[in-house]
Design a protein around this motif. Structure first.
Motif, short mmCIF file in Angstrom:
data_model
loop_
_atom_site.label_atom_id
_atom_site.label_comp_id
_atom_site.label_asym_id
_atom_site.label_seq_id
_atom_site.Cartn_x
_atom_site.Cartn_y
_atom_site.Cartn_z
N TYR A 1 23.81 17.66 -16.45
CA TYR A 1 24.97 17.67 -15.57
C TYR A 1 26.53 17.45 -16.53
O TYR A 1 27.49 18.25 -16.27
CB TYR A 1 25.00 16.61 -14.46
CG TYR A 1 26.13 16.23 -13.84
CD1 TYR A 1 26.41 17.28 -12.88
CD2 TYR A 1 27.07 15.16 -13.85
CE1 TYR A 1 27.82 17.23 -12.06
CE2 TYR A 1 28.04 15.02 -13.33
CZ TYR A 1 28.61 15.95 -12.19
OH TYR A 1 29.48 15.99 -11.34
N VAL B 1 20.87 18.33 -11.19
CA VAL B 1 21.17 17.11 -10.35
C VAL B 1 20.08 16.62 -9.28
O VAL B 1 19.68 17.81 -9.00
CB VAL B 1 22.52 17.10 -9.89
CG1 VAL B 1 23.02 15.63 -9.29
CG2 VAL B 1 23.62 17.08 -10.93
N ALA C 1 27.84 14.18 -7.15
CA ALA C 1 27.95 15.20 -8.37
C ALA C 1 28.89 16.26 -8.16
O ALA C 1 29.75 16.85 -8.82
CB ALA C 1 26.65 15.49 -8.77
#
Length: 485
Positions: A259, A378, A386
């Motif tokens: 990420y 994610v 996120a």
């Protein structure tokens, strides 16, 4: 539970059928009115620059503010939870219309930043994000298809807005054109009006979210609820931390290497990604291309996107790309950067048309995969938070990109350097993401050969996260496809 027996049949009648398709059509129109709108700004670039006696850098702040605010979510999600998707979409349409009408009376470029930039951009953000969110409640089994069809609204907007803008600009000038655009933007209110709430099953008595079952109204699955989860006595600091944890995933950014790499790479990439849509028309007209033919270049990009986006989505769904979508995304970014070099080398109209075709193909793949790759990186239970941090960082770099490019034009005196700069950002971001994920996978494979495989995959490892939701669940979705590029 009599309430459950009443709610379930109502849900089966509206989800994936009937009125859901009306909502889908409304969402397509909302995306065409909001996400497609910044594509026409380049048509007004020279007129605004002349009327306000502004430099390229000063003029480019207007589209950059609009685009950055449009892509910055967060506040919209709070409104959806509090008031529902219908009200949020209609509020966004009202703000967009008021912003464009007020911009027609702007007396300075700084006033245009506030009216057409911030107010219209904020309204477009409300309408777009809430319009996409409501699809997640109206579609369960056909959610992927619905979001793919909804994303064609962006392409339709890219195709029509430049042509309409150029015609109105020639007929009545940019101020009267902005007045008309204000009225057109109000159609988001009409689209929002058809997005009525989807009734959901009221929670059982054991849930804390509805302490008063006798309160008037049921919990609605579009985020508009008559019952809210309220902690007993949270401190202000704890409440602030919970809010940040919910909407901004700083903990994921620190722990999840995939990420982290992807967010940094995309934030760097979009600095150059938005530049061609703003500067292509001024670049073409400066090199002797007629204004109508220059506006047609943006329409070519949008028209090809209508067909290429669904094809790119289907291509990325093949089993051969399972776990490898990040590399397909990096290749598309690389192709986009290389295509900008074609545009910078020659300004002949035939070359510019060829550039638009290549750029549109790469743009379609990027637009189709940008959030799908994020879902792969994610965990799904943290995707919404996120996504909040991801879009905020993305909007910051979108904000600074066009003014920096305008400053480059003011210093060097030619628009071709904008495309060189765009190539640099796109190619460097593609190399960074591709090589970083390749290195990370190699390290993970090396670790797996030296020790027994763990029971659960590491958060820092790039893995394929299943995105299919349980078809038997009728509750609010954990995540929806958002196609903002």
């Amino acid at each position: 539970m009599p309430h459950e027996g009443e709610a379930t049949p109502r849900i089966s009648k509206v989800q994936d059928r009937g009125w859901a398709w009306v909502v889908l059509v409304a969402t397509v129109l909302v995306q065409a009115l909001t996400l497609g709108f910044p594509s026409c700004v380049g048509v007004f670039f020279k007129d605004l620059q002349y009327d306000f006696r502004a430099s390229n850098s000063e003029t480019s702040w207007f589209p950059s503010i609009m685009t950055a605010v449009l892509h910055a979510g967060g506040c919209e999600s709070i409104l959806v939870e509090r008031f529902g998707c219908r009200v949020t979409v209609m509020l966004g349409g009202l703000l967009s219309g008021v912003g464009m009408v007020a911009s027609a009376f702007s007396k300075s470029i700084s006033q245009l930043y506030i009216t057409a930039g911030f107010i219209t951009g904020l309204g477009s953000c409300f309408s777009f994000q809430a319009g996409v969110t409501v699809l997640g409640y109206y579609f369960i089994r056909r959610r992927a298809l619905a979001n793919a069809l909804a994303s064609t609204g962006v392409s339709i907007g890219l195709t029509l807005w430049p042509l309409i803008s150029q015609y109105l600009l020639d007929e009545m000038g940019w101020r009267n054109t902005f007045l008309i655009f204000g009225g057109v933007m109000l159609n988001c209110c009409v689209c929002g009006a058809v997005m009525r709430p989807v009734p959901d099953k009221p929670p059982g008595p054991t849930l804390k979210s509805c302490p008063e079952q006798s309160r008037e109204g049921a919990c609605l699955s579009n985020g508009s609820t008559s019952c809210h989860e309220e902690p007993l006595h949270p401190s202000k600091r704890a409440a602030c931390f919970q809010t940040l944890q919910k909407y901004l995933a700083f903990d994921i950014f620190c722990k999840n290497k995939g990420y982290q790499i992807y967010t940094i790479g995309v934030s760097w990439m979009v600095i150059g990604f938005v530049l061609p849509l703003i500067y292509l028309v001024p670049y073409a007209t400066l090199n002797g291309v007629e204004e109508h033919k220059a506006a047609l270049l943006i329409s070519i990009i949008g028209f090809i996107n209508i067909f290429m986006r669904p094809m790119a989505g289907l291509l990325s769904g093949l089993s051969i790309f399972t776990g490898r979508r990040i590399y397909l995304f990096s290749m598309a970014a690389m192709l986009s950067g290389l295509s900008n070099l074609i545009c910078a080398i020659s300004s002949e109209y035939s070359v510019l048309v060829f550039y638009c075709i290549v750029y549109s193909v790469s743009m379609s793949v990027i637009g189709a995969l940008i959030f799908q790759v994020l879902m792969d990186v994610v965990e799904m239970d943290r995707f919404s938070s996120a996504l909040g941090l991801f879009t905020i960082l993305e909007s910051i770099t979108i904000l600074i990109g066009p003014p920096l490019a305008g400053l480059l034009v003011d210093l060097l005196g030619h628009y071709r350097y904008v495309f060189y700069a765009s190539s640099f950002f796109m190619i460097s971001a593609a190399l960074f993401m591709g090589l970083s994920f390749c290195t990370m996978e190699a390290k993970n494979k090396l670790k797996e050969t030296n020790k027994p495989p763990p029971e659960t995959p590491s958060k820092g490892k790039y893995t394929e996260v299943p995105t299919e939701l349980d078809h038997d669940r009728n509750g609010p979705p954990t995540v929806v496809y958002v196609t903002s590029i």
